[in-house]
Design a protein around this motif. Structure first.
Motif, PDB file in Angstrom:
ATOM      1  N   MET A 172     -80.412 -64.073  47.184  1.00  0.00           N
ATOM      2  CA  MET A 172     -79.344 -64.892  46.627  1.00  0.00           C
ATOM      3  C   MET A 172     -79.731 -65.594  45.330  1.00  0.00           C
ATOM      4  N   ASP A 173     -80.994 -65.925  45.144  1.00  0.00           N
ATOM      5  CA  ASP A 173     -81.402 -66.547  43.880  1.00  0.00           C
ATOM      6  C   ASP A 173     -81.178 -65.609  42.700  1.00  0.00           C
ATOM      7  N   THR A 174     -81.156 -64.311  42.967  1.00  0.00           N
ATOM      8  CA  THR A 174     -80.868 -63.332  41.919  1.00  0.00           C
ATOM      9  C   THR A 174     -79.367 -63.154  41.714  1.00  0.00           C
ATOM     10  N   VAL A 175     -78.606 -63.368  42.775  1.00  0.00           N
ATOM     11  CA  VAL A 175     -77.158 -63.138  42.719  1.00  0.00           C
ATOM     12  C   VAL A 175     -76.402 -64.338  42.162  1.00  0.00           C
ATOM     13  N   TRP A 176     -76.822 -65.562  42.496  1.00  0.00           N
ATOM     14  CA  TRP A 176     -76.070 -66.754  42.099  1.00  0.00           C
ATOM     15  C   TRP A 176     -75.890 -66.932  40.598  1.00  0.00           C
ATOM     16  N   PRO A 177     -76.817 -66.490  39.743  1.00  0.00           N
ATOM     17  CA  PRO A 177     -76.512 -66.588  38.307  1.00  0.00           C
ATOM     18  C   PRO A 177     -75.314 -65.747  37.891  1.00  0.00           C
ATOM     19  N   MET A 178     -74.920 -64.798  38.726  1.00  0.00           N
ATOM     20  CA  MET A 178     -73.807 -63.913  38.402  1.00  0.00           C
ATOM     21  C   MET A 178     -72.484 -64.416  38.966  1.00  0.00           C
ATOM     22  N   ALA A 179     -72.516 -65.075  40.125  1.00  0.00           N
ATOM     23  CA  ALA A 179     -71.293 -65.568  40.768  1.00  0.00           C
ATOM     24  C   ALA A 179     -71.654 -66.562  41.859  1.00  0.00           C
ATOM     25  N   THR A 180     -70.796 -67.564  42.038  1.00  0.00           N
ATOM     26  CA  THR A 180     -70.999 -68.581  43.089  1.00  0.00           C
ATOM     27  C   THR A 180     -69.747 -68.806  43.923  1.00  0.00           C
ATOM     28  N   GLY A 181     -68.712 -67.998  43.679  1.00  0.00           N
ATOM     29  CA  GLY A 181     -67.471 -68.144  44.431  1.00  0.00           C
ATOM     30  C   GLY A 181     -66.449 -69.054  43.781  1.00  0.00           C
ATOM     31  N   LYS A 182     -66.731 -69.522  42.582  1.00  0.00           N
ATOM     32  CA  LYS A 182     -65.814 -70.446  41.915  1.00  0.00           C
ATOM     33  C   LYS A 182     -64.463 -69.789  41.678  1.00  0.00           C
ATOM     34  N   GLY A 183     -63.394 -70.510  42.017  1.00  0.00           N
ATOM     35  CA  GLY A 183     -62.042 -70.006  41.813  1.00  0.00           C
ATOM     36  C   GLY A 183     -61.514 -69.160  42.948  1.00  0.00           C
ATOM     37  N   ILE A 184     -62.324 -68.952  43.993  1.00  0.00           N
ATOM     38  CA  ILE A 184     -61.909 -68.151  45.151  1.00  0.00           C
ATOM     39  C   ILE A 184     -61.604 -69.078  46.318  1.00  0.00           C
ATOM     40  N   LYS A 185     -60.520 -68.814  47.023  1.00  0.00           N
ATOM     41  CA  LYS A 185     -60.108 -69.662  48.148  1.00  0.00           C
ATOM     42  C   LYS A 185     -60.201 -68.871  49.458  1.00  0.00           C
TER      43      LYS A 185
END
Length: 401
Positions: free
Chosen positions: A26-39
């Motif tokens: 996940m430390d590699t994935v979070w710079p790409m997306a964190t779920g912002k704007g998704i409900k």
């Protein structure tokens, strides 16, 4: 309609790292997306956000107004039992929601220096619907609660326009199954991705719903050794994909205090079951939807399901696996649409029973944390390391602590 009543669980003297975050890179994935704007709608036993910095953060809308990132809607008029065979009334829903959506500090570091724990999609927005009062023996099996409340929650979530519905619950037989199926079908028709628990061994001996409904992503659970967890039910080829679901770290209901504090947070250190693998997959879906929308692509539920299957880490034997389906979800591959080795083709042969991996090893050491900057530079760094991260899953490189 308020949050579920808080429990009296106390903070833990010692914590462990969340092995599933390391396993999924996940430390590699979070710079790409964190779920912002998704409900996401989490339909479960309710949630307690009192006293928890992980769940009490706020977001600012396009209109400039501030609101809670995680809200609760109570659809149950019945009593709130003090204990459900070992799980306090809010703990199931709180743990499920935390695995999906527990936040991090603004600089991207974990709230506690004693555990790396955070949700898979730490910036996602959640509506937590309370439709269950009973969780039998820690299983997902719905027992004693009317299915009508869950159906109502699905309808409300659909009207709300959520992007994902998480259902960490199962039912095998009920007179309202047809109505339930129709509500799920309507949600999928509206473009909502529905993710559901495949069920636990001992609670499910046949097809479990809503996981077995058409179009639903059915989730089995895996161990630290990447095997199908023995707690995961054998429900034939109903399982779409697997995710960590044995001895996972998450949040329990915290005691009520005036202000959220890490020192007050109670943790679950050995969450086991497909209930808890399910929000991990829902979190990955949230990351995928955010990432693709940022690039001008709006994936359909069928396309999301296909992407997860095509990019999963296959089990160490033939697939589909009875407990893991196409394999273990791989967030990095899913976001970058890097499909698995085409030589690994699905067969009708299932794997042998899973072996149980040991529980995580406690650690008292503070975790080194680097702030994550989302941007072009971060994506370049990610891409430079993607071959190693994809080729050698974390659990196969070393045992998480």
């Amino acid at each position: 309609m308020t949050d579920c009543r808080f429990s009296t669980a106390t903070p833990d003297a010692s914590l462990v790292n969340a092995w599933h975050l390391q396993r999924l890179n996940m430390d590699t994935v979070w710079p790409m997306a964190t779920g912002k704007g998704i409900k996401v709608a989490v339909i479960d036993t309710g949630i307690n956000t009192v006293g928890s910095p992980y769940l009490s953060d706020t977001i600012t809308g396009d209109d400039g107004a501030t609101r809670r990132r995680i809200t609760a809607v109570d659809l149950m008029d019945g009593p709130r039992p003090d204990d459900n065979d070992g799980m306090l009334e809010c703990d199931h829903g709180t743990l499920v929601t935390s695995l999906l959506a527990a936040g991090r500090q603004r600089d991207g570091s974990p709230w506690s220096n004693r555990t790396n724990f955070a949700g898979i999609a730490p910036d996602v927005e959640v509506i937590a619907y309370r439709t269950l009062t009973v969780v039998a023996d820690g299983e997902e099996q719905r027992e004693g609660d009317p299915l009508s409340a869950t159906i109502e929650a699905v309808r409300l979530a659909t009207a709300e326009g959520v992007d994902i519905i998480n259902l960490s619950q199962t039912v095998v037989e009920d007179p309202a199954l047809k109505e339930y199926e129709a509500a799920i079908a309507d949600a999928i028709e509206q473009g909502i991705v529905v993710v559901a628990a495949a069920g636990n061994a001992g609670a499910v001996r046949d097809r479990a719903y809503p996981a077995a409904f058409p179009g639903v992503i059915s989730v089995g659970s895996s161990t630290q050794g990447d095997a199908g967890a023995q707690s995961s039910a054998l429900v034939g080829n109903n399982v779409t994909i697997g995710a960590p679901g044995e001895n996972v770290v998450g949040l329990r209901s915290s005691q009520a205090i005036d202000a959220a504090a890490v020192s007050n947070q109670a943790f679950e250190l050995k969450g086991t079951g497909t209930s808890f693998a399910t929000p991990i997959v829902s979190g990955v879906v949230a990351l995928l939807l955010e990432y693709e929308r940022r690039h001008g692509v709006d994936l359909s539920p069928a396309e999301v399901k296909e992407r997860l299957v095509a990019t999963a880490d296959p089990p160490g034997h033939q697939v589909p696996d009875l407990r893991l389906g196409a394999g273990i979800v791989n967030p990095l591959r899913a976001l970058l649409n890097l499909k698995r080795d085409p030589q690994v083709e699905p067969t009708e042969v299932a794997s042998p029973p899973a072996t149980v991996a040991p529980a995580p090893t406690p650690t008292e050491q503070a975790l080194p944390v680097a702030a994550l900057a989302i941007g072009v530079g971060s994506v370049i760094v990610v891409l430079l390391g993607v071959v190693a991260a994809i080729a050698i899953p974390a659990a196969r490189r070393s045992s998480a602590s």
